[in-house]
Scaffold this motif. Structure first.
Motif, short mmCIF file in Angstrom:
data_model
loop_
_atom_site.label_atom_id
_atom_site.label_comp_id
_atom_site.label_asym_id
_atom_site.label_seq_id
_atom_site.Cartn_x
_atom_site.Cartn_y
_atom_site.Cartn_z
N ASP A 56 0.85 -1.19 0.00
CA ASP A 56 0.00 0.00 0.00
C ASP A 56 0.88 1.23 0.00
OD1 ASP A 56 -2.47 -1.32 0.16
OD2 ASP A 56 -2.27 -1.55 2.33
N TYR A 57 0.48 2.21 -0.78
CA TYR A 57 1.16 3.50 -0.81
C TYR A 57 0.11 4.58 -0.58
CZ TYR A 57 4.80 0.69 -2.93
OH TYR A 57 5.74 -0.27 -3.17
N VAL A 58 0.38 5.46 0.37
CA VAL A 58 -0.58 6.49 0.75
C VAL A 58 0.13 7.85 0.73
CG1 VAL A 58 -2.09 7.33 2.60
CG2 VAL A 58 -1.80 4.88 2.25
N MET A 59 -0.55 8.84 0.19
CA MET A 59 -0.09 10.23 0.23
C MET A 59 -1.23 11.06 0.78
SD MET A 59 1.85 10.47 -3.49
CE MET A 59 1.22 12.08 -3.72
N GLY A 60 -0.90 12.06 1.57
CA GLY A 60 -1.99 12.86 2.12
C GLY A 60 -1.56 14.23 2.58
N ILE A 61 -2.57 15.03 2.85
CA ILE A 61 -2.39 16.37 3.41
C ILE A 61 -3.32 16.48 4.61
CG2 ILE A 61 -2.62 18.84 3.02
CD1 ILE A 61 -2.28 18.28 0.03
N GLU A 62 -2.77 16.89 5.73
CA GLU A 62 -3.56 17.08 6.95
C GLU A 62 -3.58 18.59 7.24
OE1 GLU A 62 -2.90 16.01 11.57
OE2 GLU A 62 -2.49 14.44 10.12
N VAL A 63 -4.78 19.14 7.39
CA VAL A 63 -4.90 20.58 7.64
C VAL A 63 -5.68 20.83 8.92
CG1 VAL A 63 -4.71 21.26 5.24
CG2 VAL A 63 -6.94 20.79 6.17
#
Length: 65
Positions: free
Chosen positions: A56-63
């Protein structure tokens, strides 16, 4: 040796986040079961006793507002 989890994250400074109207902001990437460093049989996973393992590969932005 099997690699189970790799994570990398970057938090924007409060000054930069405030300039774009946010309290905070974080960018991150994560890889789960990306592979093995050394394994005698590359096509066989000894932990699950199967001929594959999930990656699994995950990319994200947390704001924060």
């Amino acid at each position: 040796m099997k690699i189970r989890n790799i994570s990398l994250g970057y938090n924007l400074s409060k000054d930069v986040a405030n300039k774009i109207g946010l309290a905070n902001m974080k960018f991150y990437v994560q890889a789960v079961n990306p592979g093995s460093i050394y394994q005698s049989l590359k096509w066989y996973d000894f932990d699950t006793e199967r001929t594959y393992f999930n990656r699994d590969y995950v990319m994200g932005i947390e704001v924060g507002f």
